[in-house]
Motif scaffolding. Structure first.
Motif, PDB file in Angstrom:
ATOM      1  N   GLY A  92       0.804  -1.219   0.000  1.00 30.86           N
ATOM      2  CA  GLY A  92       0.000   0.000   0.000  1.00 30.86           C
ATOM      3  C   GLY A  92       0.830   1.258   0.000  1.00 30.86           C
ATOM      4  O   GLY A  92       0.325   2.332  -0.333  1.00 30.86           O
ATOM      5  N   GLU A  93       2.111   1.139   0.342  1.00 34.58           N
ATOM      6  CA  GLU A  93       3.020   2.277   0.234  1.00 34.58           C
ATOM      7  C   GLU A  93       3.484   2.338  -1.233  1.00 34.58           C
ATOM      8  O   GLU A  93       4.134   1.402  -1.705  1.00 34.58           O
ATOM      9  N   PRO A  94       3.158   3.392  -1.966  1.00 32.35           N
ATOM     10  CA  PRO A  94       3.429   3.413  -3.406  1.00 32.35           C
ATOM     11  C   PRO A  94       4.874   3.094  -3.776  1.00 32.35           C
ATOM     12  O   PRO A  94       5.125   2.261  -4.660  1.00 32.35           O
ATOM     13  N   ARG A  95       5.834   3.731  -3.116  1.00 35.16           N
ATOM     14  CA  ARG A  95       7.244   3.499  -3.478  1.00 35.16           C
ATOM     15  C   ARG A  95       7.662   2.085  -3.112  1.00 35.16           C
ATOM     16  O   ARG A  95       8.461   1.476  -3.824  1.00 35.16           O
ATOM     17  N   ASP A  97       5.616  -0.564  -3.069  1.00 38.67           N
ATOM     18  CA  ASP A  97       4.990  -1.454  -4.044  1.00 38.67           C
ATOM     19  C   ASP A  97       5.752  -1.448  -5.369  1.00 38.67           C
ATOM     20  O   ASP A  97       5.886  -2.491  -6.033  1.00 38.67           O
ATOM     21  N   GLU A  98       6.273  -0.285  -5.748  1.00 38.38           N
ATOM     22  CA  GLU A  98       7.092  -0.210  -6.962  1.00 38.38           C
ATOM     23  C   GLU A  98       8.364  -1.032  -6.800  1.00 38.38           C
ATOM     24  O   GLU A  98       8.820  -1.694  -7.747  1.00 38.38           O
ATOM     25  N   ALA A  99       8.950  -0.996  -5.602  1.00 40.23           N
ATOM     26  CA  ALA A  99      10.166  -1.761  -5.339  1.00 40.23           C
ATOM     27  C   ALA A  99       9.889  -3.260  -5.412  1.00 40.23           C
ATOM     28  O   ALA A  99      10.715  -4.031  -5.927  1.00 40.23           O
ATOM     29  N   ILE A 100       8.744  -3.687  -4.923  1.00 35.10           N
ATOM     30  CA  ILE A 100       8.370  -5.107  -4.989  1.00 35.10           C
ATOM     31  C   ILE A 100       8.256  -5.555  -6.451  1.00 35.10           C
ATOM     32  O   ILE A 100       8.745  -6.620  -6.833  1.00 35.10           O
ATOM     33  N   ALA A 101       7.619  -4.746  -7.257  1.00 29.49           N
ATOM     34  CA  ALA A 101       7.454  -5.081  -8.668  1.00 29.49           C
ATOM     35  C   ALA A 101       8.808  -5.205  -9.365  1.00 29.49           C
ATOM     36  O   ALA A 101       9.038  -6.129 -10.153  1.00 29.49           O
ATOM     37  N   ALA A 102       9.716  -4.279  -9.063  1.00 27.60           N
ATOM     38  CA  ALA A 102      11.052  -4.329  -9.666  1.00 27.60           C
ATOM     39  C   ALA A 102      11.815  -5.553  -9.193  1.00 27.60           C
ATOM     40  O   ALA A 102      12.515  -6.217  -9.968  1.00 27.60           O
ATOM     41  N   SER A 103      11.675  -5.881  -7.908  1.00 27.79           N
ATOM     42  CA  SER A 103      12.355  -7.052  -7.368  1.00 27.79           C
ATOM     43  C   SER A 103      11.829  -8.320  -8.013  1.00 27.79           C
ATOM     44  O   SER A 103      12.606  -9.230  -8.362  1.00 27.79           O
ATOM     45  N   ASP A 104      10.533  -8.404  -8.181  1.00 27.06           N
ATOM     46  CA  ASP A 104       9.935  -9.595  -8.800  1.00 27.06           C
ATOM     47  C   ASP A 104      10.395  -9.761 -10.247  1.00 27.06           C
ATOM     48  O   ASP A 104      10.514 -10.883 -10.744  1.00 27.06           O
ATOM     49  N   ALA A 105      10.666  -8.650 -10.927  1.00 29.77           N
ATOM     50  CA  ALA A 105      11.120  -8.709 -12.316  1.00 29.77           C
ATOM     51  C   ALA A 105      12.551  -9.210 -12.425  1.00 29.77           C
ATOM     52  O   ALA A 105      12.963  -9.732 -13.463  1.00 29.77           O
ATOM     53  N   GLY A 106      13.338  -9.070 -11.358  1.00 27.23           N
ATOM     54  CA  GLY A 106      14.716  -9.546 -11.341  1.00 27.23           C
ATOM     55  C   GLY A 106      15.696  -8.496 -11.828  1.00 27.23           C
ATOM     56  O   GLY A 106      15.307  -7.524 -12.488  1.00 27.23           O
TER      57      GLY A 106
END
Length: 239
Positions: A92-95, A97-106
């Motif tokens: 729910g914290e925008p920044r 959540d963006e970090a999670i998406a980048a991490s998942d992408a590798g």
């Protein structure tokens, strides 16, 4: 603080294996000899704890103590990671959540610039809060894609856990209670692998306790060093 191979003033190794965390234990041993020290007290953080453990298990007679700060422990313990639960609390914290998406992408290892851009995008994962001090800290230094590739190019021996179980030196394992990179449960479990190991959990802290909770971090370190100093003075020197 030694500059590892491919980092700082140390050149990139000609072959990746020479820059692996397992092989660089030999570099630490040569440094010990050059400094004229009988034993080493090692302090490692994050991936650097792999090198500290590699040295400890290859040169156990030369280890007087070890501090492992927020170590990734999944390769050494069977305890399931609790990073999913820790991450869920921050959703729910925008920044974040963006970090999670980048991490998942590798990671992008095509160039140093791309690798560093990925680290900047994933940086909020490493902190319990994403304030000005944390944001400034996340911009310090640069990552080398080639050095990172070399560092993980060699698998540790299959008996590494058994070797850890024979170490006599005191070991302090420091965990961040909110470390979304390593989790908490595996880090605490790692301390039990060492015969003289103990864990110290720092509240409201992620992957960088000296920055996020410097007072609690200093107290944990000082208490260990006081205990280590007394024990080391009582221990006979080895030739």
């Amino acid at each position: 603080m030694p500059h590892l191979r491919g980092v700082g003033q140390s050149p990139q190794p000609r072959v990746d294996e020479a820059g692996s965390f397992w092989r660089q234990a030999e570099d630490l041993e040569r440094l010990r000899e050059d400094l004229g020290l009988d034993r080493l007290l090692l302090v490692g953080h994050s991936a650097g704890t792999r090198l500290a453990i590699a040295y400890a298990t290859q040169f156990p007679q030369r280890l007087s103590g070890m501090v492992l700060i927020t170590p990734p422990a999944g390769y050494l313990v069977d305890t399931p990671s609790d990073t999913v639960e820790l991450i869920a609390r921050r959703r729910g914290e925008p920044r974040f959540d963006e970090a999670i998406a980048a991490s998942d992408a590798g990671p992008d290892l095509t160039s140093d610039d791309a690798f560093n851009t990925w680290h900047q995008r994933t940086a909020p994962l490493g902190y319990a809060a994403w304030g000005p001090a944390e944001q400034a800290h996340a911009t310090i230094g640069r990552w080398s894609a080639a050095a990172a590739k070399a560092y993980f190019s060699v698998e540790p021996p299959g008996d590494l856990v058994a070797r850890i179980g024979t170490l006599a030196a005191p070991v302090l394992v420091i965990a961040g209670a909110n470390d979304c990179l390593t989790g908490l449960a595996p880090v605490k479990a790692l301390a039990t692998r060492f015969p003289a190991g103990r864990a110290e959990v720092i509240a409201e802290c992620g992957h960088y306790p000296w920055l996020e909770q410097p007072g609690a971090f200093r107290r944990a370190i000082d208490a260990f060093l006081d205990q280590w100093g007394s024990a080391d003075k009582a221990r006979p020197a080895k030739s």
